[in-house]
Design an enzyme around this catalytic site. Structure first.
Site, PDB file in Angstrom:
ATOM      1  N   GLY A  21       0.813  -1.215   0.000  1.00  0.00           N
ATOM      2  CA  GLY A  21       0.000   0.000   0.000  1.00  0.00           C
ATOM      3  C   GLY A  21       0.843   1.260   0.000  1.00  0.00           C
ATOM      4  O   GLY A  21       1.897   1.316   0.652  1.00  0.00           O
ATOM      5  N   PHE A  24      -1.593   6.576   3.331  1.00  0.00           N
ATOM      6  CA  PHE A  24      -0.985   7.215   4.506  1.00  0.00           C
ATOM      7  C   PHE A  24      -0.126   6.226   5.291  1.00  0.00           C
ATOM      8  O   PHE A  24       0.966   6.552   5.740  1.00  0.00           O
ATOM      9  CB  PHE A  24      -2.069   7.781   5.428  1.00  0.00           C
ATOM     10  CG  PHE A  24      -2.651   9.065   4.923  1.00  0.00           C
ATOM     11  CD1 PHE A  24      -1.959  10.252   5.055  1.00  0.00           C
ATOM     12  CD2 PHE A  24      -3.889   9.092   4.310  1.00  0.00           C
ATOM     13  CE1 PHE A  24      -2.482  11.444   4.584  1.00  0.00           C
ATOM     14  CE2 PHE A  24      -4.423  10.274   3.830  1.00  0.00           C
ATOM     15  CZ  PHE A  24      -3.720  11.457   3.968  1.00  0.00           C
ATOM     16  N   GLU A 184     -19.179  17.184   2.739  1.00  0.00           N
ATOM     17  CA  GLU A 184     -18.294  18.038   1.935  1.00  0.00           C
ATOM     18  C   GLU A 184     -18.730  18.062   0.471  1.00  0.00           C
ATOM     19  O   GLU A 184     -18.759  19.112  -0.175  1.00  0.00           O
ATOM     20  CB  GLU A 184     -16.848  17.547   2.074  1.00  0.00           C
ATOM     21  CG  GLU A 184     -16.321  17.817   3.478  1.00  0.00           C
ATOM     22  CD  GLU A 184     -14.949  17.225   3.784  1.00  0.00           C
ATOM     23  OE1 GLU A 184     -14.271  17.750   4.684  1.00  0.00           O
ATOM     24  OE2 GLU A 184     -14.553  16.236   3.156  1.00  0.00           O
TER      25      GLU A 184
HETATM   26  C1  LIG Z   1     -13.315  10.566   0.497  1.00  0.00           C
HETATM   27  C2  LIG Z   1     -12.537  10.380   1.766  1.00  0.00           C
HETATM   28  C3  LIG Z   1     -12.335  11.457   2.629  1.00  0.00           C
HETATM   29  C4  LIG Z   1     -11.587  11.297   3.790  1.00  0.00           C
HETATM   30  N1  LIG Z   1     -11.399  12.380   4.616  1.00  0.00           N
HETATM   31  C5  LIG Z   1     -10.604  12.253   5.698  1.00  0.00           C
HETATM   32  C6  LIG Z   1     -10.309  13.374   6.523  1.00  0.00           C
HETATM   33  O1  LIG Z   1     -10.798  14.479   6.273  1.00  0.00           O
HETATM   34  N2  LIG Z   1      -9.466  13.207   7.581  1.00  0.00           N
HETATM   35  C7  LIG Z   1      -8.906  11.995   7.859  1.00  0.00           C
HETATM   36  O2  LIG Z   1      -8.125  11.890   8.806  1.00  0.00           O
HETATM   37  N3  LIG Z   1      -9.187  10.913   7.130  1.00  0.00           N
HETATM   38  C8  LIG Z   1     -10.011  11.009   6.045  1.00  0.00           C
HETATM   39  N4  LIG Z   1     -10.275   9.910   5.273  1.00  0.00           N
HETATM   40  C9  LIG Z   1      -9.758   8.607   5.686  1.00  0.00           C
HETATM   41  C10 LIG Z   1      -8.297   8.439   5.319  1.00  0.00           C
HETATM   42  O3  LIG Z   1      -8.082   8.813   3.983  1.00  0.00           O
HETATM   43  C11 LIG Z   1      -7.922   6.987   5.553  1.00  0.00           C
HETATM   44  O4  LIG Z   1      -8.127   6.701   6.911  1.00  0.00           O
HETATM   45  C12 LIG Z   1      -6.472   6.718   5.197  1.00  0.00           C
HETATM   46  O5  LIG Z   1      -6.265   6.942   3.822  1.00  0.00           O
HETATM   47  C13 LIG Z   1      -6.080   5.290   5.548  1.00  0.00           C
HETATM   48  O6  LIG Z   1      -4.764   5.067   5.145  1.00  0.00           O
HETATM   49  P1  LIG Z   1      -4.293   3.598   4.717  1.00  0.00           P
HETATM   50  O7  LIG Z   1      -2.855   3.713   4.377  1.00  0.00           O
HETATM   51  O8  LIG Z   1      -4.710   2.627   5.727  1.00  0.00           O
HETATM   52  O9  LIG Z   1      -5.145   3.257   3.422  1.00  0.00           O
HETATM   53  P2  LIG Z   1      -5.256   4.013   1.978  1.00  0.00           P
HETATM   54  O10 LIG Z   1      -4.819   5.414   2.152  1.00  0.00           O
HETATM   55  O11 LIG Z   1      -6.606   3.702   1.547  1.00  0.00           O
HETATM   56  O12 LIG Z   1      -4.171   3.249   1.141  1.00  0.00           O
HETATM   57  C14 LIG Z   1      -4.324   1.908   0.759  1.00  0.00           C
HETATM   58  C15 LIG Z   1      -3.241   1.585  -0.259  1.00  0.00           C
HETATM   59  O13 LIG Z   1      -3.214   0.201  -0.494  1.00  0.00           O
HETATM   60  C16 LIG Z   1      -3.194  -0.059  -1.880  1.00  0.00           C
HETATM   61  N5  LIG Z   1      -3.804  -1.381  -2.067  1.00  0.00           N
HETATM   62  C17 LIG Z   1      -5.038  -1.798  -1.705  1.00  0.00           C
HETATM   63  N6  LIG Z   1      -5.202  -3.090  -1.999  1.00  0.00           N
HETATM   64  C18 LIG Z   1      -4.056  -3.511  -2.557  1.00  0.00           C
HETATM   65  C19 LIG Z   1      -3.612  -4.751  -3.086  1.00  0.00           C
HETATM   66  N7  LIG Z   1      -4.370  -5.864  -3.092  1.00  0.00           N
HETATM   67  N8  LIG Z   1      -2.372  -4.821  -3.621  1.00  0.00           N
HETATM   68  C20 LIG Z   1      -1.565  -3.741  -3.641  1.00  0.00           C
HETATM   69  N9  LIG Z   1      -1.938  -2.529  -3.136  1.00  0.00           N
HETATM   70  C21 LIG Z   1      -3.160  -2.432  -2.603  1.00  0.00           C
HETATM   71  C22 LIG Z   1      -3.963   1.105  -2.483  1.00  0.00           C
HETATM   72  O14 LIG Z   1      -3.645   1.283  -3.847  1.00  0.00           O
HETATM   73  C23 LIG Z   1      -3.450   2.242  -1.614  1.00  0.00           C
HETATM   74  O15 LIG Z   1      -2.224   2.716  -2.084  1.00  0.00           O
HETATM   75  C24 LIG Z   1     -11.047  10.042   4.108  1.00  0.00           C
HETATM   76  C25 LIG Z   1     -11.244   8.958   3.250  1.00  0.00           C
HETATM   77  C26 LIG Z   1     -11.979   9.123   2.089  1.00  0.00           C
HETATM   78  C27 LIG Z   1     -12.190   7.960   1.161  1.00  0.00           C
END
Ligand SMILES: Cc1cc2nc3c(=O)[nH]c(=O)nc-3n(C[C@H](O)[C@H](O)[C@H](O)COP(=O)(O)OP(=O)(O)OC[C@H]3O[C@@H](n4cnc5c(N)ncnc54)[C@H](O)[C@@H]3O)c2cc1C
Length: 482
Positions: A21, A24, A184
């Protein structure tokens, strides 16, 4: 085609960290290992690091996709111990300690010593995946661009039609889900109609545009509490947004949406532009990990109920962070992922120094830095600790924080410029739409189903032909014997 992954410049003896991934969680984990004596392989199915909180601004023509999704490879270009691999992870083998990813017909098997899984979550339609055809979600750049195409396309169609009912249907925008994303999005569409597009069409008056925000829950922004939820709701209503609560969506089709109210009565909303911002489902990789663990389970949203040290039971070298982890009191927000990345990489660095005792690790502890949501130009609501406030001050705080968290000075600079265009003026810099935005997803889904059908038919034909060959051979053999 299967190939082992290798880093040519790496020493074979170095500790290998694989990160899944580039969100963040994944990106922050990779950066935190910059000075560690490890080889990092970051595997992601997207080439970019997506700043999801600003997706709605791409959908409504304020920002470009490049500003919120810089290329991961370029962000990490100077970090010599990282290799970035594009590919969708299809298998994780906790016994063999390997991750298998696929890009087109190429399968790569990457071995690891430590694994950080930060694959996040995707949109959930609560078992009604067919709703997605007519109500796209809001999780990816593709989603945001499709929504931009659909929103601006609806105005164009309303201008052309001579049918009164169709004119109304085209100008009715329905946002499902009154969480931060829904609030939003609804606020921005209302401002788009009232400020940016006002006077740009001959037959459309801004007052004709209906924006409906609906949710099955009884409140707006439930995680932010009653006071801030009501504040946001009143502000939206002042802008003309119709907030419909206790309203459960039971059907979505091309022409509109069917909703069941609290009294059990169903009603229709005719609308050409529907958007889904209601619910998330964790990556299926969570289930795959749980099934191989010594008793780790997943919750209803598919998130991994991790150990106190964010690992999977029986595998102290496998960390699950961000939206994919289920930890009591940690919301699915950027901070959860950033702090999870920091914790997991600290443990890995300790283990390199021989100072890690998996059985006695200090548990992960989350520091709640609060949450915010914008409602309109100059208005937001914010909760920081016990402090709850709304209005201009909250909006300023939101603005500053979001700029700070954007990756890259160039992106920060152009974002501030585009915000000035939109918030001080009335314009929007990213109003381009293309047919691809509107039709590509549906066309690709159709093509995929056709290819799968054709593949199944070819496979079936091959099996039948082989059976016929066998029967002929058996008949010939029988004749020969006779
Ligand atoms: C529209 C929206 C608005 C948001 N607003 C806010 C906000 O205002 N404030 C806040 O704090 N949070 C907000 N969030 C939540 C925040 O964005 C998430 O909590 C955060 O992105 C989580 O981070 P993560 O790294 O766990 O997952 P993500 O950021 O979702 O990253 C997941 C990664 O894994 C990769 N991936 C997934 N499956 C696979 C696979 N099988 N193989 C290879 N790669 C894979 C994806 O391509 C991506 O790069 C919002 C979310 C959304 C959707």
């Amino acid at each position: 085609m299967t190939s082992p992954s290798s880093n040519p410049s790496a020493l074979a003896s170095r500790h290998r960290v694989v990160i899944i991934g580039s969100g963040f969680g994944g990106l922050n984990a990779a950066k935190a290992l910059k000075r560690a004596d490890v080889d990092v392989t970051l595997i992601s199915k997207t080439t970019t690091h997506l700043f999801q909180p600003l997706l709605y601004q791409v959908a409504t023509g304020i920002l470009s996709e490049g500003e919120i999704a810089p290329t991961t490879r370029l962000i990490l270009k100077r970090q010599k111990n990282v290799r970035v691999l594009l590919g969708e992870v299809s298998a994780i083998d906790l016994t063999a300690k390997t991750v298998t990813s696929r890009l087109m017909d190429m399968h790569t098997v990457t071995p690891y010593d430590s694994l950080i899984v930060a694959a996040g979550a995707q949109q959930s339609y609560f078992g009604n995946d067919h709703f997605a055809t007519f109500a796209p979600g809001m999780k990816t750049i593709d989603d945001a661009l499709e929504l931009r195409g659909r929103i601006l396309g609806a105005f164009e169609a309303a201008e052309v039609t001579t049918d009164h009912d169709e004119h109304e249907r085209r100008l009715t925008f329905v946002v499902v889900g009154a969480g931060p994303t829904g609030v939003e999005l609804a606020g921005e569409i209302a401002e788009l109609a009232a400020r940016t597009l006002a006077g740009a069409f001959t037959t459309i008056k801004p007052s004709e545009c209906r924006v409906i925000l609906l949710d099955a829950a009884p409140a707006v922004l439930p995680p932010m509490g009653e006071k801030l939820g009501l504040k946001a709701q009143r502000r939206l209503e002042k802008m003309g947004v119709e907030v419909q609560l206790n309203a459960m969506v039971t059907a979505v089709d091309y022409n509109g949406i069917t909703v069941k109210d609290k009294d059990g009565v169903e009603r229709r909303i005719e609308s050409s532009c529907k958007m889904w911002a209601a619910g998330v489902q964790a990556s299926p990789l969570g289930k795959m990990l749980a099934e191989q663990s010594d008793g780790t389970e997943i919750d209803r949203a598919g998130r991994v109920i991790v150990q106190p040290d964010l690992t999977v039971a029986g595998h102290p070298n496998v960390f699950v962070i961000g939206d994919l982890m289920s930890v009591p009191g940690v919301p699915g927000q950027a901070q959860g992922a950033i702090q999870g990345a920091s914790y997991a990489t600290k443990v890995i660095k300790q283990s390199l120094k021989g100072r890690d005792d998996p059985a006695n690790r200090a548990p992960f502890s989350y520091k709640d830095k609060g949450s915010m949501a914008t409602v309109s130009r100059f208005t937001a609501v914010a909760r920081i600790g016990k402090l709850e406030f709304g209005g201009f001050l909250a909006w300023l705080a939101w603005l500053v924080l979001h700029v700070l968290y954007l990756v890259g000075f160039k992106n920060q600079f152009t974002t501030v410029l585009h915000w000035a265009v939109t918030f001080i003026g009335r314009g929007r810099s990213q109003m381009t739409i293309t047919s691809q935005m509107i039709y590509a997803r549906l066309a690709m889904n159709w093509l995929k189903s056709q290819t799968e059908d054709a593949f199944t038919a070819a496979e079936h034909a091959e099996q039948e032909a082989s059976k016929a060959d066998e029967a002929q051979a058996a008949a010939r053999e029988k004749q020969r014997v006779e």
